[in-house]
Design an enzyme around this catalytic site. Structure first.
Site, PDB file in Angstrom:
ATOM      1  N   CYS A 174      10.328   1.186   2.524  1.00 40.04           N
ATOM      2  CA  CYS A 174      11.284   0.155   2.929  1.00 40.04           C
ATOM      3  C   CYS A 174      12.721   0.623   2.789  1.00 40.04           C
ATOM      4  O   CYS A 174      13.619   0.019   3.350  1.00 40.04           O
ATOM      5  CB  CYS A 174      11.045  -1.129   2.152  1.00 40.04           C
ATOM      6  SG  CYS A 174      10.982  -0.838   0.400  1.00 40.04           S
ATOM      7  N   TRP A 219       0.809  -1.225   0.000  1.00 38.20           N
ATOM      8  CA  TRP A 219       0.000   0.000   0.000  1.00 38.20           C
ATOM      9  C   TRP A 219       0.841   1.274   0.000  1.00 38.20           C
ATOM     10  O   TRP A 219       0.309   2.361  -0.163  1.00 38.20           O
ATOM     11  CB  TRP A 219      -0.922   0.018   1.231  1.00 38.20           C
ATOM     12  CG  TRP A 219      -0.174  -0.323   2.497  1.00 38.20           C
ATOM     13  CD1 TRP A 219      -0.102  -1.555   3.093  1.00 38.20           C
ATOM     14  CD2 TRP A 219       0.662   0.545   3.284  1.00 38.20           C
ATOM     15  NE1 TRP A 219       0.729  -1.511   4.192  1.00 38.20           N
ATOM     16  CE2 TRP A 219       1.203  -0.223   4.336  1.00 38.20           C
ATOM     17  CE3 TRP A 219       1.002   1.898   3.202  1.00 38.20           C
ATOM     18  CZ2 TRP A 219       2.059   0.313   5.297  1.00 38.20           C
ATOM     19  CZ3 TRP A 219       1.872   2.429   4.163  1.00 38.20           C
ATOM     20  CH2 TRP A 219       2.376   1.634   5.187  1.00 38.20           C
ATOM     21  N   ASN A 220       2.176   1.165   0.232  1.00 37.22           N
ATOM     22  CA  ASN A 220       2.922   2.421   0.452  1.00 37.22           C
ATOM     23  C   ASN A 220       3.217   3.199  -0.834  1.00 37.22           C
ATOM     24  O   ASN A 220       3.287   4.424  -0.804  1.00 37.22           O
ATOM     25  CB  ASN A 220       4.179   2.198   1.302  1.00 37.22           C
ATOM     26  CG  ASN A 220       5.145   1.207   0.708  1.00 37.22           C
ATOM     27  OD1 ASN A 220       4.822   0.509  -0.248  1.00 37.22           O
ATOM     28  ND2 ASN A 220       6.328   1.137   1.277  1.00 37.22           N
ATOM     29  N   GLU A 244      14.461  -4.655  -9.702  1.00 37.68           N
ATOM     30  CA  GLU A 244      13.410  -3.993 -10.480  1.00 37.68           C
ATOM     31  C   GLU A 244      13.972  -2.712 -11.081  1.00 37.68           C
ATOM     32  O   GLU A 244      14.829  -2.071 -10.484  1.00 37.68           O
ATOM     33  CB  GLU A 244      12.204  -3.702  -9.578  1.00 37.68           C
ATOM     34  CG  GLU A 244      11.577  -4.996  -9.082  1.00 37.68           C
ATOM     35  CD  GLU A 244      10.207  -4.818  -8.440  1.00 37.68           C
ATOM     36  OE1 GLU A 244       9.304  -5.608  -8.760  1.00 37.68           O
ATOM     37  OE2 GLU A 244      10.046  -3.913  -7.618  1.00 37.68           O
ATOM     38  N   ALA A 303      -2.740  -4.222  -2.459  1.00 41.41           N
ATOM     39  CA  ALA A 303      -3.051  -4.196  -1.024  1.00 41.41           C
ATOM     40  C   ALA A 303      -4.497  -3.726  -0.825  1.00 41.41           C
ATOM     41  O   ALA A 303      -4.967  -2.832  -1.534  1.00 41.41           O
ATOM     42  CB  ALA A 303      -2.090  -3.256  -0.312  1.00 41.41           C
ATOM     43  N   GLY A 310       6.648  -6.507  -0.208  1.00 46.45           N
ATOM     44  CA  GLY A 310       5.944  -6.445   1.074  1.00 46.45           C
ATOM     45  C   GLY A 310       6.878  -6.842   2.197  1.00 46.45           C
ATOM     46  O   GLY A 310       8.100  -6.683   2.083  1.00 46.45           O
ATOM     47  N   GLU A 350      10.899  -8.190  -3.056  1.00 48.74           N
ATOM     48  CA  GLU A 350      11.380  -6.894  -2.549  1.00 48.74           C
ATOM     49  C   GLU A 350      10.809  -6.771  -1.148  1.00 48.74           C
ATOM     50  O   GLU A 350       9.621  -6.474  -0.979  1.00 48.74           O
ATOM     51  CB  GLU A 350      10.847  -5.746  -3.408  1.00 48.74           C
ATOM     52  CG  GLU A 350      11.239  -5.810  -4.863  1.00 48.74           C
ATOM     53  CD  GLU A 350      12.700  -5.513  -5.100  1.00 48.74           C
ATOM     54  OE1 GLU A 350      13.411  -5.147  -4.145  1.00 48.74           O
ATOM     55  OE2 GLU A 350      13.136  -5.655  -6.249  1.00 48.74           O
ATOM     56  N   LEU A 351      11.645  -7.005  -0.132  1.00 47.01           N
ATOM     57  CA  LEU A 351      11.113  -7.139   1.229  1.00 47.01           C
ATOM     58  C   LEU A 351      11.573  -5.995   2.130  1.00 47.01           C
ATOM     59  O   LEU A 351      11.965  -4.940   1.658  1.00 47.01           O
ATOM     60  CB  LEU A 351      11.513  -8.512   1.774  1.00 47.01           C
ATOM     61  CG  LEU A 351      11.144  -9.681   0.846  1.00 47.01           C
ATOM     62  CD1 LEU A 351      11.627 -10.998   1.400  1.00 47.01           C
ATOM     63  CD2 LEU A 351       9.647  -9.729   0.573  1.00 47.01           C
TER      64      LEU A 351
END
Ligand code: ADP
Length: 484
Positions: A291, A158-159, A464, A184, A235, A257-258
């Site tokens: 992140c 959602w960010n 990415e 999300a 996420g 991508e964490l």
């Protein structure tokens, strides 16, 4: 308050999901989506499950042969047309994102431009998916082709409701993949609006579905399906780990991508004004809910007080408020539990000896607003292992370069990191030894469509954007030619 912009956002809000381009309305049991600034319900999305996810997967599978064999120049032309429509709708898309995410309208428009950068970049990449030729010791010649991996599942957070999607869909479509997207539940409307524009730009039916509903159910179907050949997820690390496990039985290609717990290191030879300005730019985008934002700041002891005092003075001036208020730079957090987490991290750094220099409490606006906060001192342990994901900057003094590097690397995460120094040797020495996928030297901004974005260690794998982004969506095929 910019009500005209707000209205432009509401005009793009669609209370439906999309399966193969067809709208599936929210119906009576839809999931409510709220405005984080007020808690007001903006609309509903459908609560879809196994059957609808299966339909979307089948559609992606059916659309794949024609799309993957299509002329890459035609796919590039489609991406350019999609980008043109997004440019044309920057205001509306930015406003829609500001409504559902809470980020300031100006910042949201900036995200639309940034997000569209990926589509434009990968339109170019579609035209240069290159292969190689090579002679073999057996007297043959090998040709390599880079071919689309297949239908993809794309799960986004959602960010950055627009950019996290376009950095996956851009390369997927460029390569010739079809996709099923699970946005999300807090911010689904931006994804749906972008998908509608993709269809307006000429995307073939079935090449894209946007499925909304219970994440674990939809994620379970997507990962279990043998028809889905690739999962790209952005996420949290625990969910990423779980999804990677779920993808193991069908051996899907996976990119992750964490989370991160980015260190930002300021040396005594740094330009402190620059370090302060860039710390603020890096930290407060999306109210600290990114992140890559600095999660822990290490400052050499001789300048720690000076840096922290300047930082606190600047942070105290940051205007906080709802997205459509003029001049606002920090909005609300996404949900109540995000506020609780910031409070928890703040109280833990205070208990370990950290002093609050500015902020330190919920904002007078109430709800999900929190004051931009700076602390100095205390224990950094927590911040090496957990992302605060909110507007708190804990500053910790250090003495030597080795100590700073040791602390920076003493984390299971390795996404972004930042260094401030005027010493080129030191910058390169530390830069090369920091365990992170991305390093900003004398800057807090590291992300653009042309930069490879991704982490090491438990921040995930895969890249990415950049010339590498397409690799996540292609398999290499070799053809051996026996020539007489
Ligand atoms: P965040 O803290 O950013 O919400 P999450 O990892 O929980 O991070 O969520 C990121 C995305 O993953 C969202 O789209 C969310 O709905 C989805 N998600 C959460 N849990 C699962 C799950 N068990 N399976 C698949 N997707 C999930």
């Amino acid at each position: 308050m910019n009500t005209a912009a707000r209205d432009a956002g509401l005009k793009l809000l669609r209370e439906h999901a999309l399966i193969a381009g067809a709208a599936i309305p929210a119906g009576a049991n839809g999931i409510a989506v709220d405005d984080p600034a007020t808690g007001e319900i903006l609309g509903h999305i459908p609560d879809l499950g196994v059957a609808e996810t299966d339909r979307a997967i089948q559609a992606a599978h059916d659309a794949f042969p024609a799309w993957s064999r299509s002329d890459p120049h035609k796919r590039a032309a489609f991406l350019r047309e999609w980008a043109r429509l997004i440019d044309e709708n920057t205001e509306g898309l930015g406003a829609l994102m500001a409504l559902e995410n809470g980020k300031p309208f100006e910042e949201a428009k900036g995200e639309v431009t940034y997000a569209n950068g990926f589509i434009k970049w990968f339109a170019g990449e579609a035209e240069r998916i290159l292969g190689e030729t090579q002679d073999t010791p057996l007297g043959h010649v090998i040709l390599t082709f880079r071919e689309a991996v297949g239908p993809c599942a794309l799960i986004t957070p959602w960010n950055f409701p627009a950019a996290m999607l376009t950095r996956k869909l851009g390369p997927a479509f460029a390569a010739g993949c079809t996709a099923v997207v699970k946005p999300a539940s807090q911010t689904p409307f931006t994804a749906i609006a972008l998908a509608e524009l993709a269809y307006r730009a000429g995307l073939p039916k079935g090449a894209l579905s946007v499925i909304t509903g219970d994440a674990a159910t939809i994620g379970g179907v997507l990962t279990a399906s043998p028809l889905i050949r690739k999962l790209s997820f952005t996420g949290s690390t625990p969910i990423g780990r779980k999804l990677a496990e779920q993808c193991a039985p069908t051996l899907k290609r996976v990119s992750m991508e964490l989370g991160g717990a980015a260190p930002l290191i300021v040396f005594e030879d740094a330009d402190l004004d620059l370090a302060v300005a860039e710390t603020i730019k890096g930290k407060f985008r999306n109210a600290g809910q990114t992140c890559v934002c600095p999660n822990r700041v290490y400052v050499q002891a001789s300048v720690a007080e000076a840096y922290a005092t300047k930082l606190a003075a600047e942070v105290a001036k940051i205007p906080v408020g709802p997205a459509f208020e003029d001049g606002v730079k920090v909005g609300p957090l996404i949900e109540d539990k995000a506020i609780a987490k910031v409070e928890d991290h703040l109280s833990r750094v205070q208990t370990s000896g950290g002093r609050v220099l500015t902020g330190g409490a919920r904002h007078a606006l109430g709800g999900r607003f929190f004051q931009p906060t700076v602390t100095l001192g205390g224990d950094d342990e927590l911040f090496r292992h957990e992302e605060t994901f909110g507007p708190l900057i804990p500053v910790f003094p250090f003495d030597t370069e080795e100590e700073a590097l040791g602390k920076a690397n003493d984390s299971e995460f390795g996404l972004a990191s930042y260094l401030f120094t005027r010493d080129l040797d030191r910058a390169m020495r530390i830069g090369r030894h920091i365990e992170a996928g991305m390093i900003g030297i004398n800057t807090g901004l590291i992300s653009t469509a042309v930069a490879p974005f991704g982490g090491v260690k438990q921040s995930g794998y895969g890249r990415e954007g950049s010339i590498h982004g397409i690799d996540e969506y292609v398999d290499i095929k070799q053809v051996t030619l026996a020539l007489k």
